[in-house]
Motif scaffolding. Sequence first.
Motif, mmCIF file in Angstrom:
data_model
loop_
_atom_site.group_PDB
_atom_site.id
_atom_site.type_symbol
_atom_site.label_atom_id
_atom_site.label_comp_id
_atom_site.label_asym_id
_atom_site.label_seq_id
_atom_site.Cartn_x
_atom_site.Cartn_y
_atom_site.Cartn_z
ATOM 1 N N MET A 1 85.656 61.552 61.256
ATOM 2 C CA MET A 1 86.942 62.017 61.732
ATOM 3 C C MET A 1 87.905 60.827 61.824
ATOM 4 S SD MET A 1 87.588 64.409 65.036
ATOM 5 C CE MET A 1 87.481 66.016 64.288
ATOM 6 N N ALA A 2 89.157 61.035 61.576
ATOM 7 C CA ALA A 2 90.149 59.967 61.547
ATOM 8 C C ALA A 2 90.259 59.225 62.878
ATOM 9 C CB ALA A 2 91.506 60.530 61.161
ATOM 10 N N TYR A 3 90.086 59.938 63.991
ATOM 11 C CA TYR A 3 90.197 59.297 65.300
ATOM 12 C C TYR A 3 89.074 58.299 65.549
ATOM 13 C CZ TYR A 3 93.635 62.895 66.263
ATOM 14 O OH TYR A 3 94.736 63.692 66.219
ATOM 15 N N GLU A 4 87.902 58.568 64.983
ATOM 16 C CA GLU A 4 86.770 57.669 65.180
ATOM 17 C C GLU A 4 87.044 56.295 64.590
ATOM 18 O OE1 GLU A 4 83.505 59.843 63.545
ATOM 19 O OE2 GLU A 4 83.293 61.081 65.320
ATOM 20 N N VAL A 5 87.739 56.244 63.492
ATOM 21 C CA VAL A 5 88.052 54.978 62.839
ATOM 22 C C VAL A 5 89.038 54.160 63.673
ATOM 23 C CG1 VAL A 5 89.046 53.950 60.756
ATOM 24 C CG2 VAL A 5 87.595 55.966 60.576
ATOM 25 N N LYS A 6 89.893 54.821 64.416
ATOM 26 C CA LYS A 6 90.926 54.132 65.200
ATOM 27 C C LYS A 6 90.445 53.734 66.590
ATOM 28 C CE LYS A 6 94.613 56.416 62.725
ATOM 29 N NZ LYS A 6 95.780 57.267 62.788
ATOM 30 N N TYR A 7 89.205 54.061 66.933
ATOM 31 C CA TYR A 7 88.617 53.692 68.229
ATOM 32 C C TYR A 7 89.391 54.258 69.419
ATOM 33 C CZ TYR A 7 86.192 50.481 65.142
ATOM 34 O OH TYR A 7 85.472 49.951 64.124
ATOM 35 N N GLY B 1 88.755 56.921 71.216
ATOM 36 C CA GLY B 1 87.819 57.283 72.283
ATOM 37 C C GLY B 1 87.400 56.064 73.088
ATOM 38 N N SER B 2 87.155 54.953 72.406
ATOM 39 C CA SER B 2 86.777 53.716 73.084
ATOM 40 C C SER B 2 87.906 53.219 73.984
ATOM 41 C CB SER B 2 86.414 52.636 72.067
ATOM 42 O OG SER B 2 85.256 53.005 71.364
ATOM 43 N N LEU B 3 89.126 53.308 73.516
ATOM 44 C CA LEU B 3 90.273 52.889 74.323
ATOM 45 C C LEU B 3 90.422 53.766 75.566
ATOM 46 C CD1 LEU B 3 92.890 52.179 71.505
ATOM 47 C CD2 LEU B 3 91.691 50.499 72.921
ATOM 48 N N ILE B 4 90.216 55.060 75.406
ATOM 49 C CA ILE B 4 90.318 55.979 76.540
ATOM 50 C C ILE B 4 89.236 55.673 77.567
ATOM 51 C CG2 ILE B 4 90.051 58.391 77.250
ATOM 52 C CD1 ILE B 4 91.407 59.112 74.521
ATOM 53 N N ILE B 5 87.981 55.516 77.116
ATOM 54 C CA ILE B 5 86.880 55.215 78.031
ATOM 55 C C ILE B 5 87.152 53.898 78.755
ATOM 56 C CG2 ILE B 5 84.437 54.545 78.146
ATOM 57 C CD1 ILE B 5 84.727 57.508 77.823
#
Length: 50
Positions: free
Chosen positions: A1-7, A9-13
Motif C-alpha cells: 500500500m502507498a502509505y506503508e512506503v511513506k511510513y 503509520g510509524s509517524l503516527i505511532i
Amino acid sequence: MAYEVKYIGSLIIKHIMEQLEGCNVLLSAPSEKEAFNHKHVFCRTETGMA
C-alpha cells in the motif's frame, strides 16, 4: 500500500507514544501487522499487543 512506503503509520505511532509517555498502552491489531507492532516495541500478550 502507498502509505506503508511513506511510513505514515510509524509517524503516527511515534507521535502518540510521545504524547502518552509514562502511560501503559494496549494495542489491538490484526496478527498480520505483528511485525510492525514489534518494530514499535509492542509485544504480544494473551489479549493483544502491549
